[in-house]
Motif scaffolding. Structure first.
Motif, short mmCIF file in Angstrom:
data_model
loop_
_atom_site.label_atom_id
_atom_site.label_comp_id
_atom_site.label_asym_id
_atom_site.label_seq_id
_atom_site.Cartn_x
_atom_site.Cartn_y
_atom_site.Cartn_z
N THR A 149 0.83 -1.21 0.00
CA THR A 149 0.00 0.00 0.00
C THR A 149 0.87 1.26 0.00
O THR A 149 0.63 2.20 -0.77
N TYR A 150 1.86 1.28 0.87
CA TYR A 150 2.76 2.44 0.96
C TYR A 150 3.51 2.64 -0.34
O TYR A 150 3.60 3.76 -0.86
N ASP A 151 4.02 1.55 -0.90
CA ASP A 151 4.81 1.66 -2.12
C ASP A 151 3.96 2.17 -3.29
O ASP A 151 4.49 2.88 -4.16
N ALA A 152 2.69 1.83 -3.31
CA ALA A 152 1.82 2.35 -4.37
C ALA A 152 1.77 3.87 -4.33
O ALA A 152 1.75 4.54 -5.38
N THR A 153 1.78 4.44 -3.12
CA THR A 153 1.80 5.89 -2.97
C THR A 153 3.14 6.45 -3.43
O THR A 153 3.20 7.46 -4.15
N VAL A 154 4.22 5.81 -3.02
CA VAL A 154 5.55 6.25 -3.45
C VAL A 154 5.65 6.26 -4.97
O VAL A 154 6.15 7.22 -5.58
N GLN A 155 5.15 5.21 -5.59
CA GLN A 155 5.23 5.12 -7.05
C GLN A 155 4.35 6.16 -7.73
O GLN A 155 4.70 6.69 -8.79
N SER A 156 3.19 6.47 -7.12
CA SER A 156 2.35 7.53 -7.68
C SER A 156 3.08 8.85 -7.71
O SER A 156 2.99 9.63 -8.67
N ALA A 157 3.81 9.13 -6.62
CA ALA A 157 4.60 10.37 -6.57
C ALA A 157 5.71 10.34 -7.61
O ALA A 157 5.88 11.30 -8.39
N LEU A 158 6.47 9.26 -7.67
CA LEU A 158 7.57 9.18 -8.62
C LEU A 158 7.09 9.26 -10.06
O LEU A 158 7.72 9.89 -10.91
N ASN A 159 5.96 8.63 -10.34
CA ASN A 159 5.45 8.58 -11.70
C ASN A 159 4.83 9.90 -12.16
O ASN A 159 4.51 10.06 -13.34
N SER A 160 4.67 10.84 -11.23
CA SER A 160 4.05 12.11 -11.60
C SER A 160 5.01 13.02 -12.37
O SER A 160 4.58 14.00 -12.98
N GLY A 161 6.29 12.71 -12.36
CA GLY A 161 7.26 13.53 -13.08
C GLY A 161 8.62 12.87 -13.11
O GLY A 161 9.02 12.22 -12.14
N SER A 162 9.33 13.05 -14.20
CA SER A 162 10.60 12.35 -14.36
C SER A 162 11.70 12.85 -13.44
O SER A 162 12.69 12.17 -13.21
N ASN A 163 11.53 14.07 -12.90
CA ASN A 163 12.55 14.62 -12.00
C ASN A 163 12.10 14.63 -10.54
O ASN A 163 12.74 15.24 -9.69
N VAL A 164 10.99 13.97 -10.24
CA VAL A 164 10.44 13.98 -8.89
C VAL A 164 11.24 13.07 -7.97
O VAL A 164 11.60 11.95 -8.34
N HIS A 165 11.53 13.60 -6.76
CA HIS A 165 12.18 12.82 -5.71
C HIS A 165 11.19 12.59 -4.57
O HIS A 165 10.29 13.40 -4.34
N VAL A 166 11.38 11.49 -3.86
CA VAL A 166 10.52 11.13 -2.73
C VAL A 166 11.38 10.85 -1.51
O VAL A 166 12.36 10.09 -1.60
N ILE A 167 11.03 11.49 -0.41
CA ILE A 167 11.64 11.15 0.89
C ILE A 167 10.73 10.14 1.57
O ILE A 167 9.56 10.43 1.84
#
Length: 391
Positions: A149-167
């Motif tokens: 579940t958590y990783d799905a959120t992380v991937q949604s953030a990452l997939n929103s832009g090619s230069n997006v970083h996630v903490i």
């Protein structure tokens, strides 16, 4: 690197005071100098903050003006984090208490927020989670159901832009159920076990940054906490991960306390990879009267605090830090003061790599520090203070 913020104000040839490089030189309510020392230009960052930004062979400006068209941003030094700006998306940390205890349920941050914010220029999301959700048994294995579940959120953030970083942010205040890591609570090995497992899952993605602990506070021994940090860095590297790591101090990760409290010891933490470029300091600072982030009104822009932090970092190896929590209410005072703060953070790159405001995610628009969009409509604080200072 930017000039030391402790530089004394220079005097113009006619004897009038001028602002130094990186000093404020204008903005609504500003009553100080409006000209800059030779070699820097008074540049408008937003309505409330103009700053003396160095420019090659540029004369000191006599008026507040926008940067010339085509002015380049400072380049990213080799090995450094790029310029980042964005927002916390809370939910998986509901409800972690400041004593490190956890009481369910949690909430899933809306995936739609990532595409919304990324379209406006955000390239950083901080996604906090409760330790007890990730490993229900202290020192045990990651719960695959929660991780999915958590990783799905992380991937949604990452997939929103090619230069997006996630903490990915462990939000437990250096504690498990009331007891401090290695100081009466979990052992260093139990803590490192979590990060070893996360390193194995996320170590191949360099856009994921490991926020190893949110806001340690009231730790009996700062030196013992720094040793815990060192052991955690070692464990992550042993697991094969080369990600950037965020190292927090004590006193709620205070940007103000860092230079005199945990900072002098944390700068000595080593990276088995060699060098220190991938060890970034994690600092927080709110703008309300007691620095708690619980009031709608703001009373400070924190610029002097951040200037002191920048000076410390430059004097200790030209290190980087990130302001991963800051924010205010949707009020006129916060629109002005948060705007000032974030404009300074943006100007202080690469020493300050960026910021993430608190908070969007699973909060609603009634939360005192909410930057959750109201449908497709952004909150005033976001529009006036945050958006103009995104990378």
């Amino acid at each position: 690197m930017i000039k030391s913020v402790s530089v004394i104000l220079a005097l113009a040839a006619v004897g009038l005071a001028q602002s130094p490089q990186w000093g404020q030189c204008g903005g609504i309510g500003w009553t100080g100098a409006t000209t800059c020392v030779s070699g820097s230009v008074c540049s408008k960052l937003n309505d409330y903050y103009s700053q003396c930004i160095p420019g090659a062979s540029a004369p000191a400006s006599t008026t507040t003006s926008a940067p010339p068209t085509g002015t380049s941003q400072p380049s990213t030094p080799a090995g450094a984090l790029p310029r980042l700006g964005g927002v916390n998306t809370a939910g998986y940390d509901f409800s972690v208490s400041t004593d490190g205890s956890f009481k369910p349920p949690y909430s899933v941050p809306p995936a739609s927020q990532y595409s919304h914010f990324t379209a406006e220029g955000v390239n950083l999301y901080r996604i906090p989670f409760a330790w007890q959700l990730m490993t229900p048994t202290l020192g045990g294995s990651i719960d695959n159901g929660f991780f999915s579940t958590y990783d799905a959120t992380v991937q949604s953030a990452l997939n929103s832009g090619s230069n997006v970083h996630v903490i990915i942010d462990l939000h437990n205040y250096a504690r498990w159920n009331g007891a401090v890591i290695a100081q009466g609570g979990p052992t260093n090995d139990q803590y490192a076990s979590l990060w070893t497992q996360l390193a194995q899952k996320y170590g191949s993605n360099q856009r994921i940054i490991f926020g190893i602990m949110n806001e340690p506070h009231d730790v009996p021994s700062v030196s013992t906490w720094v040793d815990t940090v060192q052991q955690t860095v070692n464990a992550i590297r042993k697991a094969g991960a080369t990600n950037y790591l965020l190292l927090p101090g004590s006193s709620w990760a205070s940007a103000q306390a860092f230079p005199t409290e945990a900072g002098p010891a944390l700068v000595k933490v080593t990276d088995p990879l060699g060098g220190t470029d991938r060890l970034i300091f994690d600092v927080h600072k709110y703008l309300d009267s007691d620095n708690s982030g619980t009031h709608a009104e703001c009373t400070t822009d924190n610029v002097s605090v951040l200037q002191t932090l920048v000076s410390f970092l430059q004097q200790n190896g030209n290190r980087q830090a990130i302001l991963s929590e800051t924010g205010g209410g949707n009020t006129a005072s916060c629109e002005q003061l948060l705007g000032n703060e974030l404009a300074y953070v943006k100007s202080a790159y690469p020493t300050l790599a960026g910021f993430a405001v608190w908070s969007a995610g699973a909060f609603d628009t009634s939360y005192v520090l909410s930057v959750v969009p109201n449908g497709d409509q952004d909150q005033p604080l976001w529009t006036q203070a945050v958006k103009p200072n995104l990378p």
